[in-house]
Scaffold this active site. Structure first.
Site, PDB file in Angstrom:
ATOM      1  N   LYS A 134       0.677  -1.615  -0.134  1.00 39.38           N
ATOM      2  CA  LYS A 134       0.088   0.058  -0.288  1.00 39.38           C
ATOM      3  C   LYS A 134       0.650   1.395  -0.450  1.00 39.38           C
ATOM      4  CE  LYS A 134      -3.273   2.598   0.554  1.00 39.38           C
ATOM      5  NZ  LYS A 134      -4.427   2.787  -0.255  1.00 39.38           N
ATOM      6  N   LYS A 144      -0.117  11.939   5.124  1.00 36.60           N
ATOM      7  CA  LYS A 144       0.195  10.374   6.440  1.00 36.60           C
ATOM      8  C   LYS A 144       0.880   9.210   5.348  1.00 36.60           C
ATOM      9  CE  LYS A 144      -2.992   7.876   6.441  1.00 36.60           C
ATOM     10  NZ  LYS A 144      -3.416   6.667   6.065  1.00 36.60           N
TER      11      LYS A 144
HETATM   12  P1  NAP Z   1     -12.624   9.266   7.157  1.00 37.44           P
HETATM   13  O1  NAP Z   1     -13.720   9.224   6.846  1.00 37.44           O
HETATM   14  O2  NAP Z   1     -11.630   9.962   8.141  1.00 37.44           O
HETATM   15  O3  NAP Z   1     -12.761   7.803   8.622  1.00 37.44           O
HETATM   16  C1  NAP Z   1     -12.121   6.909   9.574  1.00 37.44           C
HETATM   17  C2  NAP Z   1     -13.219   7.063  11.006  1.00 37.44           C
HETATM   18  O4  NAP Z   1     -12.187   6.100  11.687  1.00 37.44           O
HETATM   19  C3  NAP Z   1     -14.099   7.769  10.831  1.00 37.44           C
HETATM   20  O5  NAP Z   1     -15.676   7.141  11.609  1.00 37.44           O
HETATM   21  C4  NAP Z   1     -13.747   8.500  12.448  1.00 37.44           C
HETATM   22  O6  NAP Z   1     -14.729   8.286  13.812  1.00 37.44           O
HETATM   23  C5  NAP Z   1     -12.470   7.049  13.091  1.00 37.44           C
HETATM   24  N1  NAP Z   1     -11.716   7.314  13.793  1.00 37.44           N
HETATM   25  C6  NAP Z   1     -10.749   7.987  13.797  1.00 37.44           C
HETATM   26  N2  NAP Z   1      -9.873   8.227  14.875  1.00 37.44           N
HETATM   27  C7  NAP Z   1     -10.166   7.085  15.440  1.00 37.44           C
HETATM   28  C8  NAP Z   1      -9.967   6.511  16.832  1.00 37.44           C
HETATM   29  N3  NAP Z   1      -9.472   6.996  18.054  1.00 37.44           N
HETATM   30  N4  NAP Z   1     -10.450   5.567  17.229  1.00 37.44           N
HETATM   31  C9  NAP Z   1     -11.991   5.039  16.425  1.00 37.44           C
HETATM   32  N5  NAP Z   1     -12.371   5.964  16.036  1.00 37.44           N
HETATM   33  C10 NAP Z   1     -11.583   6.389  14.991  1.00 37.44           C
HETATM   34  O7  NAP Z   1     -11.444   8.684   6.313  1.00 37.44           O
HETATM   35  P2  NAP Z   1     -11.461   7.556   5.686  1.00 37.44           P
HETATM   36  O8  NAP Z   1     -11.065   8.307   3.932  1.00 37.44           O
HETATM   37  O9  NAP Z   1     -12.430   6.610   5.558  1.00 37.44           O
HETATM   38  O10 NAP Z   1     -10.021   6.739   5.569  1.00 37.44           O
HETATM   39  C11 NAP Z   1      -9.976   5.363   6.592  1.00 37.44           C
HETATM   40  C12 NAP Z   1      -8.902   4.530   5.952  1.00 37.44           C
HETATM   41  O11 NAP Z   1      -8.610   4.385   4.845  1.00 37.44           O
HETATM   42  C13 NAP Z   1      -7.815   5.708   6.004  1.00 37.44           C
HETATM   43  O12 NAP Z   1      -6.509   5.134   6.707  1.00 37.44           O
HETATM   44  C14 NAP Z   1      -6.900   6.154   4.806  1.00 37.44           C
HETATM   45  O13 NAP Z   1      -5.418   6.332   4.324  1.00 37.44           O
HETATM   46  C15 NAP Z   1      -7.359   4.885   4.209  1.00 37.44           C
HETATM   47  N6  NAP Z   1      -7.669   4.956   2.535  1.00 37.44           N
HETATM   48  C16 NAP Z   1      -8.922   5.399   2.078  1.00 37.44           C
HETATM   49  C17 NAP Z   1      -8.895   6.050   1.121  1.00 37.44           C
HETATM   50  C18 NAP Z   1     -10.090   7.401   0.600  1.00 37.44           C
HETATM   51  O14 NAP Z   1     -10.357   7.161  -0.496  1.00 37.44           O
HETATM   52  N7  NAP Z   1     -10.826   8.036   1.374  1.00 37.44           N
HETATM   53  C19 NAP Z   1      -8.929   5.493  -0.121  1.00 37.44           C
HETATM   54  C20 NAP Z   1      -8.144   4.506   0.230  1.00 37.44           C
HETATM   55  C21 NAP Z   1      -7.647   4.211   1.565  1.00 37.44           C
HETATM   56  P3  NAP Z   1     -15.097  10.134  13.870  1.00 37.44           P
HETATM   57  O15 NAP Z   1     -16.408  10.114  12.778  1.00 37.44           O
HETATM   58  O16 NAP Z   1     -15.676  10.110  14.869  1.00 37.44           O
HETATM   59  O17 NAP Z   1     -14.329  10.651  12.815  1.00 37.44           O
END
Ligand code: NAP
Length: 295
Positions: free
Chosen positions: A172, A240
């Site tokens: 990744k 990150k």
């Molecule tokens: P996101 O929308 O910010 O969602 C993250 C989730 O994790 C939120 O529901 C958040 O809760 C929760 N969270 C954050 N910190 C936490 C903690 N300390 N304890 C418990 N829950 C926590 O992020 P995302 O875009 O879905 O990305 C998630 C992961 O997938 C990341 O590692 C990212 O690099 C990876 N990713 C993302 C994409 C993309 O296109 N977005 C693509 C591939 C991979 P709250 O609602 O309370 O904030």
């Protein structure tokens, strides 16, 4: 018998993935730190859990999808975390993107508690999550990987076991290096084309049909032309990931000069307060380098 899945982290990626698992017939118990998002899953046929303990209680498979290494560490090892409440023999799939060394270490801790860990970061963006078409790079044991193939099939299209624990995250990191580099060059091309007053939609159309074509161009080109930077994948998350890949490359004694330069541009965009934009918003900093977009 259908598996019961605990899904922790219902953000941009987690919520549509959890919904696809519901649609595939699994019992899905969702937990999210801020509780509003759990209601969306419940409305789609999932079950709402108020705590991690409630979500993982008796679950066959536990999926985590949170932002960064410390977040995964928290939900796994915290007093009220997964390890304190999961049943022995449960599969733990971490779909978050985190440091490979942390993934390896947390997997070892999980295995010691009787869980079966798989680091399984994904690629394909929000669209891939919604369409169940993610690419999933998995590190872990082959028997464990095979045992949860039905779970992976419900959220992904290209699913590959790439090696032992931590390997999924290493692959990744390479993915994020390639994507960031592509976005950077696409942004440079857009600024270049606009400087010549070329009709940019037509330009991207023809570029997309040749060797310059890419999924990045297909998915991010029009967003750049429209200056439409709603995430998607937030720049702060790609920042990150560039930290992960530059550190891991250094650790391995591998030079990634272009990747390091792109990492600095991503860092600059974030430092200017644009970390909440989609990663196609890297265009804002590329414009500034040529004296455009100064307001
Ligand atoms: P996101 O929308 O910010 O969602 C993250 C989730 O994790 C939120 O529901 C958040 O809760 C929760 N969270 C954050 N910190 C936490 C903690 N300390 N304890 C418990 N829950 C926590 O992020 P995302 O875009 O879905 O990305 C998630 C992961 O997938 C990341 O590692 C990212 O690099 C990876 N990713 C993302 C994409 C993309 O296109 N977005 C693509 C591939 C991979 P709250 O609602 O309370 O904030």
């Amino acid at each position: 018998m259908s598996k019961t899945i605990a899904f922790i982290g219902l953000g941009i990626m987690g919520l549509p993935m959890a919904k696809n698992l519901v649609n595939a017939g699994f019992t899905v118990r969702g937990y999210n730190r801020s509780p509003e998002k759990v209601a969306d899953l419940a409305a789609a046929g999932g079950q709402a859990a108020g705590t991690i303990a409630e979500a993982v209680d008796g679950a066959d498979v536990i999926i985590t999808m949170v932002p960064d290494s410390p977040d995964v560490e928290d939900v796994l090892t915290g007093d009220e975390g997964i390890l304190a409440h999961a049943k022995a023999g449960a599969y733990w799939i971490d779909n978050s993107t985190i440091r490979p060394d942390v993934a390896k270490n947390l997997s070892a801790q999980a295995a010691q508690k009787g869980l079966k860990p798989l680091d399984a970061p994904v690629s394909g963006g929000e669209a891939g999550a919604i369409n169940g078409a993610l690419s999933i790079m998995v590190g872990g044991d082959k028997g464990d990987f095979d045992a949860v193939s039905d779970v992976f099939d419900a959220v992904g299209k290209t699913i590959v076991l790439v090696g032992p624990s931590g390997s999924g995250q290493t692959v990744k990191a390479a993915n994020q290096l390639i994507v960031a580099g592509n976005i950077e060059l696409l942004a440079e091309a857009v600024v270049f084309l606009e400087a010549y007053g070329v009709e940019t939609t037509s330009a991207l159309q023809v570029l997309g049909g040749g060797l310059a074509g890419s999924k990045v161009l297909d998915q991010k080109g029009q967003k750049m032309l429209d200056r439409s930077f709603d995430p998607g994948f937030r720049l702060e998350l790609h920042h990150k990931d560039m930290g992960i890949v530059t550190a891991a490359a250094r650790e391995a004694g591998v030079a990634i000069p272009l990747g390091s330069a792109v990492a600095q541009l991503v860092a600059s965009t974030v430092q200017q307060g644009n970390g909440g934009l989609d990663h196609s918003g890297l265009l804002t900093v590329v414009e500034q380098l040529s004296g455009k977009n100064q307001d």
